[in-house]
Design a protein around this motif. Sequence first.
Motif, PDB file in Angstrom:
ATOM      1  N   ASP A  48       0.859  -1.183   0.000  1.00  0.00           N
ATOM      2  CA  ASP A  48       0.000   0.000   0.000  1.00  0.00           C
ATOM      3  C   ASP A  48       0.894   1.232   0.000  1.00  0.00           C
ATOM      4  O   ASP A  48       2.084   1.156   0.302  1.00  0.00           O
ATOM      5  CB  ASP A  48      -0.888  -0.004   1.247  1.00  0.00           C
ATOM      6  N   SER A  49       0.327   2.375  -0.350  1.00  0.00           N
ATOM      7  CA  SER A  49       1.051   3.639  -0.297  1.00  0.00           C
ATOM      8  C   SER A  49       0.607   4.415   0.937  1.00  0.00           C
ATOM      9  O   SER A  49      -0.553   4.329   1.363  1.00  0.00           O
ATOM     10  CB  SER A  49       0.800   4.461  -1.560  1.00  0.00           C
ATOM     11  N   VAL A  50       1.515   5.178   1.511  1.00  0.00           N
ATOM     12  CA  VAL A  50       1.212   5.954   2.708  1.00  0.00           C
ATOM     13  C   VAL A  50       0.408   7.200   2.356  1.00  0.00           C
ATOM     14  O   VAL A  50      -0.562   7.541   3.041  1.00  0.00           O
ATOM     15  CB  VAL A  50       2.514   6.340   3.441  1.00  0.00           C
ATOM     16  N   PHE A  51       0.787   7.888   1.278  1.00  0.00           N
ATOM     17  CA  PHE A  51       0.088   9.103   0.848  1.00  0.00           C
ATOM     18  C   PHE A  51      -0.844   8.788  -0.314  1.00  0.00           C
ATOM     19  O   PHE A  51      -0.597   7.874  -1.102  1.00  0.00           O
ATOM     20  CB  PHE A  51       1.100  10.179   0.446  1.00  0.00           C
ATOM     21  N   ASP A  52      -1.911   9.574  -0.420  1.00  0.00           N
ATOM     22  CA  ASP A  52      -2.892   9.349  -1.489  1.00  0.00           C
ATOM     23  C   ASP A  52      -2.269   9.509  -2.868  1.00  0.00           C
ATOM     24  O   ASP A  52      -2.694   8.873  -3.827  1.00  0.00           O
ATOM     25  CB  ASP A  52      -4.068  10.312  -1.340  1.00  0.00           C
ATOM     26  N   LEU A  88      -2.516   6.667   9.230  1.00  0.00           N
ATOM     27  CA  LEU A  88      -2.517   5.264   8.829  1.00  0.00           C
ATOM     28  C   LEU A  88      -3.828   4.614   9.233  1.00  0.00           C
ATOM     29  O   LEU A  88      -4.353   4.873  10.322  1.00  0.00           O
ATOM     30  CB  LEU A  88      -1.354   4.509   9.477  1.00  0.00           C
ATOM     31  N   GLY A  89      -4.354   3.753   8.362  1.00  0.00           N
ATOM     32  CA  GLY A  89      -5.538   2.975   8.681  1.00  0.00           C
ATOM     33  C   GLY A  89      -5.193   1.786   9.559  1.00  0.00           C
ATOM     34  O   GLY A  89      -4.032   1.445   9.774  1.00  0.00           O
ATOM     35  N   ARG A  90      -6.232   1.112  10.054  1.00  0.00           N
ATOM     36  CA  ARG A  90      -6.022  -0.030  10.943  1.00  0.00           C
ATOM     37  C   ARG A  90      -5.197  -1.125  10.275  1.00  0.00           C
ATOM     38  O   ARG A  90      -4.267  -1.683  10.868  1.00  0.00           O
ATOM     39  CB  ARG A  90      -7.391  -0.591  11.363  1.00  0.00           C
ATOM     40  N   GLY A  91      -5.520  -1.438   9.037  1.00  0.00           N
ATOM     41  CA  GLY A  91      -4.770  -2.472   8.333  1.00  0.00           C
ATOM     42  C   GLY A  91      -3.322  -2.093   8.111  1.00  0.00           C
ATOM     43  O   GLY A  91      -2.429  -2.945   8.171  1.00  0.00           O
ATOM     44  N   GLN A  92      -3.053  -0.804   7.849  1.00  0.00           N
ATOM     45  CA  GLN A  92      -1.674  -0.349   7.649  1.00  0.00           C
ATOM     46  C   GLN A  92      -0.874  -0.444   8.945  1.00  0.00           C
ATOM     47  O   GLN A  92       0.301  -0.821   8.938  1.00  0.00           O
ATOM     48  CB  GLN A  92      -1.671   1.081   7.123  1.00  0.00           C
ATOM     49  N   ILE A  93      -1.506  -0.111  10.076  1.00  0.00           N
ATOM     50  CA  ILE A  93      -0.827  -0.224  11.370  1.00  0.00           C
ATOM     51  C   ILE A  93      -0.451  -1.673  11.646  1.00  0.00           C
ATOM     52  O   ILE A  93       0.678  -1.978  12.050  1.00  0.00           O
ATOM     53  CB  ILE A  93      -1.723   0.332  12.491  1.00  0.00           C
TER      54      ILE A  93
END
Length: 243
Positions: free
Chosen positions: A152-156, A184-189
């Motif tokens: 995933d990417s951190v920034f849009d 960060l979203g839950r999945g990214q964390i």
Amino acid sequence: MRRATKMKIHHNKFFIGIIPAGMVPFFFSLLLFSCMEDNFRDVRIPDSTSWRPYLALPVGSGQVDVNDFFLDYLPPGNQPYDTTSVYYNDSLFHLDRDRVVTEHRFDYDPGDYIDSSGYIEYARVFFRVENHYPTQSRFQLYLLNNEGAVLDSVFDGPQQINPGVTDDSGRVSKPSRQVFDSELGRGQIDSLFTFPHLLLRSHVLLKNEQFSTVRFDPAEGIWVEVYMRVRLEIRKDDLWDGI
């Protein structure tokens, strides 16, 4: 294609007050028992008790530069198409591109500071940059798995770094400074604990519309620092489990 330039990484001494894994329950137990008198039965902790501290967690810091590109670059001969004129270390290069792409992977372990991603209620990534180049740069941060594939990417979208302030000769007299951040979203964390890798991909432009040629000094570069700010949620059960 030329190989991407390297990012030089040094240890970050900016962050203080970080609590190592397992130490949060210890500090709570120490505080609790230091305030108790002889009768332990006088102590009552409601079931709703929780603690939500904020912590700054380091990811990495270093310098992006175009030095390796020019050191390995062989100036081409006559070219039947437009080129970009660039001074590097006072030598003139006619390039068949308008940017240099650099990549670097940050490998770190948030588990060194927090036992589990379950303690993190909220997290935000910060990217601090100081540009000593006379041109813009664009970057993106990516989450990677253990095989190096992008999750995933951190920034849009790619973020743009402004060029440094230049004098009449085109040399940078004052760097530009910017800070970018993204929640960060839950999945990214959770991914950061499973796959603790971040990839920085930068596009350093070789053009500035104000000048017919730009100058790059091998002693300069783009300084970067990546860190996270997290809010923890520590409940009563977490304290007793850690004692």
